[in-house]
Design an enzyme around this catalytic site. Structure first.
Site, PDB file in Angstrom:
ATOM      1  N   MET A   3      -8.989   8.597  -1.400  1.00 22.26           N
ATOM      2  CA  MET A   3      -9.965   9.030  -0.392  1.00 22.26           C
ATOM      3  C   MET A   3     -10.436  10.438  -0.710  1.00 22.26           C
ATOM      4  O   MET A   3      -9.646  11.294  -1.117  1.00 22.26           O
ATOM      5  CB  MET A   3      -9.332   9.018   0.994  1.00 22.26           C
ATOM      6  CG  MET A   3      -8.635   7.729   1.362  1.00 22.26           C
ATOM      7  SD  MET A   3      -7.887   7.863   3.019  1.00 22.26           S
ATOM      8  CE  MET A   3      -6.743   6.492   2.978  1.00 22.26           C
TER       9      MET A   3
ATOM     10  N   ASP B 189      -7.207  -6.029   3.648  1.00 22.85           N
ATOM     11  CA  ASP B 189      -6.478  -4.757   3.713  1.00 22.85           C
ATOM     12  C   ASP B 189      -6.585  -4.194   5.116  1.00 22.85           C
ATOM     13  O   ASP B 189      -7.678  -3.899   5.589  1.00 22.85           O
ATOM     14  CB  ASP B 189      -7.078  -3.796   2.690  1.00 22.85           C
ATOM     15  CG  ASP B 189      -6.409  -2.430   2.680  1.00 22.85           C
ATOM     16  OD1 ASP B 189      -5.422  -2.228   3.413  1.00 22.85           O
ATOM     17  OD2 ASP B 189      -6.884  -1.561   1.927  1.00 22.85           O
TER      18      ASP B 189
ATOM     19  N   HIS C 208      -0.951  -0.912  -4.461  1.00 25.17           N
ATOM     20  CA  HIS C 208      -2.276  -0.588  -3.941  1.00 25.17           C
ATOM     21  C   HIS C 208      -2.346   0.907  -3.657  1.00 25.17           C
ATOM     22  O   HIS C 208      -1.543   1.448  -2.887  1.00 25.17           O
ATOM     23  CB  HIS C 208      -2.534  -1.381  -2.655  1.00 25.17           C
ATOM     24  CG  HIS C 208      -3.928  -1.270  -2.142  1.00 25.17           C
ATOM     25  ND1 HIS C 208      -4.974  -2.023  -2.629  1.00 25.17           N
ATOM     26  CD2 HIS C 208      -4.458  -0.482  -1.161  1.00 25.17           C
ATOM     27  CE1 HIS C 208      -6.083  -1.717  -1.985  1.00 25.17           C
ATOM     28  NE2 HIS C 208      -5.798  -0.774  -1.088  1.00 25.17           N
TER      29      HIS C 208
ATOM     30  N   GLY D  53      -2.217   2.254   9.972  1.00 26.33           N
ATOM     31  CA  GLY D  53      -1.642   1.954  11.274  1.00 26.33           C
ATOM     32  C   GLY D  53      -2.593   1.369  12.290  1.00 26.33           C
ATOM     33  O   GLY D  53      -2.278   1.342  13.486  1.00 26.33           O
TER      34      GLY D  53
ATOM     35  N   MET E 222     -12.171   4.967  -1.739  1.00 28.90           N
ATOM     36  CA  MET E 222     -12.962   5.242  -0.543  1.00 28.90           C
ATOM     37  C   MET E 222     -13.608   6.604  -0.764  1.00 28.90           C
ATOM     38  O   MET E 222     -13.181   7.619  -0.203  1.00 28.90           O
ATOM     39  CB  MET E 222     -12.074   5.200   0.697  1.00 28.90           C
ATOM     40  CG  MET E 222     -11.631   3.798   1.054  1.00 28.90           C
ATOM     41  SD  MET E 222     -10.390   3.731   2.378  1.00 28.90           S
ATOM     42  CE  MET E 222      -8.890   3.742   1.404  1.00 28.90           C
TER      43      MET E 222
ATOM     44  N   HIS F 121      -8.141   1.502  -4.851  1.00 31.02           N
ATOM     45  CA  HIS F 121      -9.190   1.288  -3.858  1.00 31.02           C
ATOM     46  C   HIS F 121      -9.834   2.640  -3.573  1.00 31.02           C
ATOM     47  O   HIS F 121      -9.218   3.503  -2.945  1.00 31.02           O
ATOM     48  CB  HIS F 121      -8.576   0.679  -2.593  1.00 31.02           C
ATOM     49  CG  HIS F 121      -9.524   0.581  -1.445  1.00 31.02           C
ATOM     50  ND1 HIS F 121      -9.079   0.448  -0.139  1.00 31.02           N
ATOM     51  CD2 HIS F 121     -10.889   0.573  -1.376  1.00 31.02           C
ATOM     52  CE1 HIS F 121     -10.123   0.386   0.665  1.00 31.02           C
ATOM     53  NE2 HIS F 121     -11.222   0.463  -0.061  1.00 31.02           N
TER      54      HIS F 121
ATOM     55  N   MET G  16     -12.266  -5.429   4.291  1.00 32.85           N
ATOM     56  CA  MET G  16     -11.442  -4.541   5.112  1.00 32.85           C
ATOM     57  C   MET G  16     -11.219  -5.164   6.494  1.00 32.85           C
ATOM     58  O   MET G  16     -12.183  -5.537   7.166  1.00 32.85           O
ATOM     59  CB  MET G  16     -12.106  -3.177   5.261  1.00 32.85           C
ATOM     60  CG  MET G  16     -12.191  -2.373   3.976  1.00 32.85           C
ATOM     61  SD  MET G  16     -10.561  -1.952   3.297  1.00 32.85           S
ATOM     62  CE  MET G  16      -9.869  -0.954   4.622  1.00 32.85           C
TER      63      MET G  16
ATOM     64  N   SER H 203       0.836  -1.191   0.000  1.00 26.73           N
ATOM     65  CA  SER H 203       0.000   0.000   0.000  1.00 26.73           C
ATOM     66  C   SER H 203       0.877   1.249   0.000  1.00 26.73           C
ATOM     67  O   SER H 203       1.622   1.504   0.944  1.00 26.73           O
ATOM     68  CB  SER H 203      -0.903   0.008   1.237  1.00 26.73           C
ATOM     69  OG  SER H 203      -1.648   1.201   1.285  1.00 26.73           O
TER      70      SER H 203
ATOM     71  N   ASP I 230      -4.780   3.927  -2.328  1.00 30.79           N
ATOM     72  CA  ASP I 230      -5.995   4.313  -1.617  1.00 30.79           C
ATOM     73  C   ASP I 230      -6.390   5.723  -2.030  1.00 30.79           C
ATOM     74  O   ASP I 230      -5.662   6.687  -1.768  1.00 30.79           O
ATOM     75  CB  ASP I 230      -5.766   4.261  -0.109  1.00 30.79           C
ATOM     76  CG  ASP I 230      -5.641   2.843   0.404  1.00 30.79           C
ATOM     77  OD1 ASP I 230      -6.501   2.014   0.068  1.00 30.79           O
ATOM     78  OD2 ASP I 230      -4.677   2.560   1.141  1.00 30.79           O
TER      79      ASP I 230
ATOM     80  N   GLY J  55       0.974  -2.444   4.095  1.00 29.00           N
ATOM     81  CA  GLY J  55       1.567  -1.111   4.031  1.00 29.00           C
ATOM     82  C   GLY J  55       2.849  -0.995   4.823  1.00 29.00           C
ATOM     83  O   GLY J  55       3.943  -1.242   4.321  1.00 29.00           O
ATOM     84  N   SER J  56       2.696  -0.662   6.105  1.00 25.55           N
ATOM     85  CA  SER J  56       3.863  -0.439   6.955  1.00 25.55           C
ATOM     86  C   SER J  56       4.749  -1.668   7.058  1.00 25.55           C
ATOM     87  O   SER J  56       5.980  -1.551   7.109  1.00 25.55           O
ATOM     88  CB  SER J  56       3.411  -0.015   8.359  1.00 25.55           C
ATOM     89  OG  SER J  56       2.683   1.188   8.306  1.00 25.55           O
TER      90      SER J  56
END
Length: 232
Positions: free
Chosen positions: A51, A186, A47, A160, A83, A81, A152, A22, A49, A208-209
């Site tokens: 938003m 995710d 990926h 996080g 949102m 993705h 999700m 991500s 995101d 992600g992280s």
């Protein structure tokens, strides 16, 4: 648009393991280089995101950023993705840019079929996302007309967060009813949570992280993929 990565080998087997870092967790000042780094390390997709500050409180990036990334990475699988409150609005701006267009069933309600049709006609692979509080029954009518289900495992809009084990029965339900479906998870995915997600039936992992902050992102990607394959 050249598509380098295939998610399905045949309709009668479970789709392949896929790892999609991500980009929201990357160094956003150096997005192209960060993308190239994880692709070179073995990532199957990127990926993104998107938003809008309405469907979720946060803002991220929009089509111009995705378009710029596509220019630098013409063959990459860009897994978008959305949102957003109005998924229909962003189909045309992302046409010939995104590879997969995933939107939330909570945002479309009785217009879900229309958005799926429009996204398909625009040339996208189509994904349908489900937030933690939404029952799996909300997406069941559409499973035969989409390519991927995104369950999700955190609340959408923020990075996080801790992995929500309680949503995994949704993954199990989709895998049972549609064994060949690509199922993405995710949120909160790393080496401590991947086994639970993969055992439930997830094959497409957004991380992600755990990837971008890893000392060795190649080893992390390989470890996540190995865990998925173990449960296939």
């Amino acid at each position: 648009l050249k598509l380098q990565f295939l998610y399905f080998i045949a309709s009668d087997i479970m789709p392949r393991a896929s790892i999609a870092p991500s980009l929201l967790a990357s160094d956003l000042s150096n997005l192209a280089a960060e993308s190239m780094k994880v692709l070179a390390a073995g990532a199957d997709a990127l990926h993104l995101d998107i938003m809008d500050g309405h469907f979720v409180p946060n803002l991220s990036w929009g089509p111009p950023v995705v378009q710029s990334l596509r220019k630098n990475l013409p063959d990459a699988y860009l897994d978008c993705h959305l949102m957003v409150s109005n998924p229909m609005q962003w189909i045309e701006p992302l046409k010939n840019v995104a590879t997969r267009y995933t939107f939330h069933v909570e945002a479309t309600k009785d217009k879900t079929s229309e958005v799926i049709k429009a996204a398909r006609e625009a040339g996208f692979e189509v994904g349908l996302a489900l937030s933690p509080d939404t029952p799996v029954t909300e997406i069941q009518p559409y499973l035969d007309s989409i390519d991927m289900v995104l369950v999700m495992t955190v609340r959408p809009g923020f990075g996080g967060q801790s992995f929500m084990h309680e949503v995994l029965p949704k993954v199990e339900s989709v895998r049972k009813s549609h064994p060949d479906m690509c199922i993405q998870v995710d949120g909160g995915l790393g080496l401590s949570t991947i086994d639970a997600a993969a055992k439930a039936g997830a094959n497409d992992i957004v991380a992600g992280s755990s990837v971008f902050k890893a000392d060795d992102c190649k080893a992390m990607i390989e470890g996540l993929r190995a865990a998925v394959k173990k449960h296939m």
